[in-house]
Design a protein around this motif. Sequence first.
Motif, PDB file in Angstrom:
ATOM      1  N   HIS A  20       3.357   3.936  -6.730  1.00 23.17           N
ATOM      2  CA  HIS A  20       1.959   4.837  -6.803  1.00 23.17           C
ATOM      3  C   HIS A  20       2.168   5.850  -7.647  1.00 23.17           C
ATOM      4  O   HIS A  20       0.369   6.144  -7.280  1.00 23.17           O
ATOM      5  N   GLY A  47      -4.160  -0.248  -9.725  1.00 27.07           N
ATOM      6  CA  GLY A  47      -4.537   0.330  -8.424  1.00 27.07           C
ATOM      7  C   GLY A  47      -3.115   0.559  -8.712  1.00 27.07           C
ATOM      8  O   GLY A  47      -2.422   1.484  -7.871  1.00 27.07           O
ATOM      9  N   THR A  81     -17.962  -4.637  -6.669  1.00 30.30           N
ATOM     10  CA  THR A  81     -16.806  -5.600  -6.509  1.00 30.30           C
ATOM     11  C   THR A  81     -16.702  -6.731  -7.423  1.00 30.30           C
ATOM     12  O   THR A  81     -16.203  -6.921  -8.688  1.00 30.30           O
ATOM     13  N   LYS A  87     -10.041  -2.414  -3.738  1.00 27.41           N
ATOM     14  CA  LYS A  87      -8.750  -1.373  -4.468  1.00 27.41           C
ATOM     15  C   LYS A  87      -9.411   0.090  -4.790  1.00 27.41           C
ATOM     16  O   LYS A  87     -10.792   0.298  -4.398  1.00 27.41           O
ATOM     17  N   SER A  88      -8.995   1.527  -4.286  1.00 25.79           N
ATOM     18  CA  SER A  88      -9.079   2.394  -3.965  1.00 25.79           C
ATOM     19  C   SER A  88      -9.814   3.334  -5.267  1.00 25.79           C
ATOM     20  O   SER A  88     -10.913   3.672  -4.791  1.00 25.79           O
ATOM     21  N   ILE A  93      -8.920  -6.270  -8.284  1.00 31.43           N
ATOM     22  CA  ILE A  93      -9.127  -5.099  -8.298  1.00 31.43           C
ATOM     23  C   ILE A  93      -9.633  -5.051  -6.556  1.00 31.43           C
ATOM     24  O   ILE A  93     -10.380  -4.269  -5.931  1.00 31.43           O
ATOM     25  N   ARG A 138       0.659  -1.261  -0.332  1.00 31.53           N
ATOM     26  CA  ARG A 138       0.092  -0.099  -0.551  1.00 31.53           C
ATOM     27  C   ARG A 138       1.141   1.116   0.162  1.00 31.53           C
ATOM     28  O   ARG A 138       1.882   1.510   0.413  1.00 31.53           O
ATOM     29  N   ASN A 155      -7.831   2.425 -14.610  1.00 32.43           N
ATOM     30  CA  ASN A 155      -8.862   1.256 -13.985  1.00 32.43           C
ATOM     31  C   ASN A 155      -9.800   1.171 -14.829  1.00 32.43           C
ATOM     32  O   ASN A 155      -9.335   0.175 -15.519  1.00 32.43           O
TER      33      ASN A 155
END
Length: 255
Positions: A134, A172, A222, A204-205, A201, A46, A180
């Motif tokens: 990221h 992500g 999801t 995921k944010s 997925i 993360r 995405n």
Amino acid sequence: MGILNITPDSFSDGGQFNNESDALHQIRKMIQEGAAIIDIGAQSTRPNAQLLSAAEEILRIGNLISNIKKEFPEILISLDTFYSETVQFGFNEGIDLVNDISGGMFDDKMFEIVANTGLPYVLMHINSTYESMHEKLIHDDIILNINYYFSEKIQKLRSLGIKDIILDPGFGFGKTVEQNHQMIDELDAISFGEYPLLIGISRKSFIYKPLRKSPLDIQEETQKLHLKVLEKGAKILRVHDVLATKKTIDIFLGK
């Protein structure tokens, strides 16, 4: 593929399964719910997570892999690591699959060690360094970018004799919300159908942040996306919620 994070700091389940008895209990539950593969990760990826060394990963894993093999001999074990040393340790303990988020870029011995083990390899699309993984660095078409990356990496893997390759588009990791969703919409264009696709997925944010929900509160959304990626050719779903995903797979298969 059921996710087992043996970490204190993963974003949605950190600290829940980082002792062996809790981990084995969770594995039993995931197998009963329909998992065919257990993906073990000793390191959180993360944003702002603590970076562990390979030695720390190995220490954290301990005897877990060999104990899983004893207790659940039928289950396939995937090891989520970007260190070649951890791969070698996992191979000695009995893993069946290497799941490397780094595409071999965080450890220059990774491809060589995977080739030596003969294990299947999950190749993920990601930015080129741990520090930048990221960051939103891709400004051209995301599908073209992913396909160029995969074609280059696959050539290197095959030159070393690694032929059992699974592709993960890297949802992500350094992608915008729009990118995405484009990846989901155009999933059937990734790798041109030549290699099996693994899709991760879960929690995921890019799903929960636009909805202003928590990662634990997007089950319905999801599963709708899981059904969509299955329809577009996904072969493995990497998930936290095995039971709900198994129901989605059964719907897809017409069971």
